[in-house]
Write an enzyme that holds these catalytic residues in place. Sequence first.
Site, mmCIF file in Angstrom:
data_model
loop_
_atom_site.group_PDB
_atom_site.id
_atom_site.type_symbol
_atom_site.label_atom_id
_atom_site.label_comp_id
_atom_site.label_asym_id
_atom_site.label_seq_id
_atom_site.Cartn_x
_atom_site.Cartn_y
_atom_site.Cartn_z
ATOM 1 N N ASP A 1 -11.570 -43.422 -20.733
ATOM 2 C CA ASP A 1 -11.032 -42.292 -21.500
ATOM 3 C C ASP A 1 -10.642 -41.215 -20.501
ATOM 4 O O ASP A 1 -11.474 -40.426 -20.065
ATOM 5 C CB ASP A 1 -12.098 -41.780 -22.477
ATOM 6 N N TRP B 1 -18.334 -36.627 -24.711
ATOM 7 C CA TRP B 1 -17.260 -37.548 -25.096
ATOM 8 C C TRP B 1 -17.725 -38.994 -24.986
ATOM 9 O O TRP B 1 -17.366 -39.822 -25.821
ATOM 10 C CB TRP B 1 -15.985 -37.280 -24.310
ATOM 11 N N LYS C 1 -4.301 -32.259 -23.052
ATOM 12 C CA LYS C 1 -5.025 -31.673 -21.930
ATOM 13 C C LYS C 1 -4.094 -31.558 -20.729
ATOM 14 O O LYS C 1 -3.793 -30.475 -20.263
ATOM 15 C CB LYS C 1 -6.249 -32.515 -21.557
HETATM 16 C C1 LIG Z 1 -10.359 -33.853 -25.850
HETATM 17 C C2 LIG Z 1 -11.021 -35.148 -25.541
HETATM 18 C C3 LIG Z 1 -11.172 -36.154 -26.506
HETATM 19 C C4 LIG Z 1 -10.726 -35.985 -27.932
HETATM 20 O O1 LIG Z 1 -9.353 -36.040 -27.999
HETATM 21 P P1 LIG Z 1 -8.549 -36.010 -29.382
HETATM 22 O O2 LIG Z 1 -7.151 -36.213 -28.903
HETATM 23 O O3 LIG Z 1 -8.800 -34.674 -30.011
HETATM 24 O O4 LIG Z 1 -9.046 -37.121 -30.220
HETATM 25 C C5 LIG Z 1 -11.772 -37.337 -26.129
HETATM 26 N N1 LIG Z 1 -12.188 -37.542 -24.872
HETATM 27 C C6 LIG Z 1 -12.057 -36.591 -23.910
HETATM 28 C C7 LIG Z 1 -12.561 -36.875 -22.523
HETATM 29 C C8 LIG Z 1 -11.471 -35.371 -24.210
HETATM 30 O O5 LIG Z 1 -11.323 -34.441 -23.263
#
Ligand SMILES: *Cc1c(COP(=O)(O)O)cnc(C)c1O
Length: 360
Positions: A172, A102, A196
Site C-alpha cells: 500500500d 493503515w 496524497k
Molecule cells: C490515505 C491512506 C489510505 C486510505 O486511502 P483512501 O483512498 O481514502 O481509501 C490507505 N493507506 C494509506 C497508507 C493511506 O495513506
Amino acid sequence: MSRVFNFSAGPAMVPESVLQQASEEMLDWHGSGISVMEMSHRGKEFMSIATKAECDLRDLLDIPDNYKVLFLQGGASAQFAMVPLNLLRGQKKADYVNTGQWSKKAIAEAKRFCNVNVVASSEESKFTSIPDQDDWQIDSNAAYFHYTPNETIGGVEFHWIPETGKVPLVADMSSTLLSRPLDVSRYGVIYAGAQKNIGPAGLTVVIVREDLIGEVLPGMPTMFDYKTMADNDSMYNTPPTYSWYLAGLVFDWLKQRDGLEGMATINKRKANKLYAQIDDSDFYQNPVDLSCRSWMNIPFTLADPELDSKFLELAKEAGLFSLKGHRSVGGMRASIYNAMPEEGVNALVSFMSDFEQHNG
Ligand SMILES: *Cc1c(COP(=O)(O)O)cnc(C)c1O
C-alpha cells in the site's frame, strides 16, 4: 490570490503549475471546445490523455512490460478487499506485517476473506518502529505478503524492501509512491490512492504483475476483478476521467524535474531539514526510530500540549495550514509530499524556531 503552504496528509497539495495548466485548459482542452470533464472516455481526445498518463507513469517508475497499470476508483480502502479477493487464488492464508493504523485496517479487511498471519507488529512500541525482519514469522505458503511502506499517520517508513522469496509482495504505497525511484519488479501488486502524492482524490493507481491476474474467489463482483479492468484498459465502466487527466499532468511535471531521482534528492533534503529542527531542540519531539522516519509525513509534539492550539493558530496566520496531528497521535503532523515546495519546509522550520523562542 494568495496560496498557502498546505501540510495536509490528504487530499494534499498539487503542484501549482499543474493547477495553472488545468485552469488554462478547463473550458477548452487543446482546441477541442470542451473540458476534459465533459469528454467521452472512449473518444480519441480522452484516449490520448489516458494513454499518455500511463506511458509517463511507466517511464517514471520504469515499470516492466509484464505489469498492468490500472486506473481505478474506491481508494486504497477498496484495495484492502480487492487484494485478497484477487490474490488468494484458492488459497486460504496471507501474511501481513502490522506497522500502524493503515496496516491494521488492511488486516481487518483481509480477515473477512482469509486467515491472516500477522508476521510481526510494532503496536507495543505505539507504532514508532519497524520490527526487525529476522524476527518475522513468515509463512512460505502464504498466498501473498502485504505491508505498508509508509504509514501516513505514524510517520514510519520502510527504507528497504522486505524479502519474501516466492510469496508475492503487496504494498500500500498511498503516501509514498513517486517520492523516490522504486524497483517495481520486486512486487506482485502496488496500489495507491491518488490524493496524497499523485493528484486529486477519486483515482486509485494499481500496478499488478500479469500472472497474478485472473483467478478470483467465487461470487467476485465484476468491478473488483483486476482481470475485468486489465482487459478493458480500466474502461470497463466510466473511469474517473478528470482525476486521471490531472494525474497525467503531475506525471508530466515529474518528468520535467529529473524524474524520481531528482524528487528523492529534494524529498530527503526537505525531511532532513524538518527533523533537524525537531531534534535540535527540547521543545519539539518526534518519537519515531531514526531508522524508519518517513520522508513524507512528519509527526511532532510540543513539550507543552497546552500550546498546541496557539501553535496552530499562529502557523495558520503565517500561511502554514493543516498542521494538526492525527487524533490517534496528537500534536502536529507535517505532510511534505512531492508538491510541497522546499520553501514551504523552510517557512515551517523558521516558524517553529520563532515559536520556540517566544514560548519555550
Ligand atoms: C490515505 C491512506 C489510505 C486510505 O486511502 P483512501 O483512498 O481514502 O481509501 C490507505 N493507506 C494509506 C497508507 C493511506 O495513506
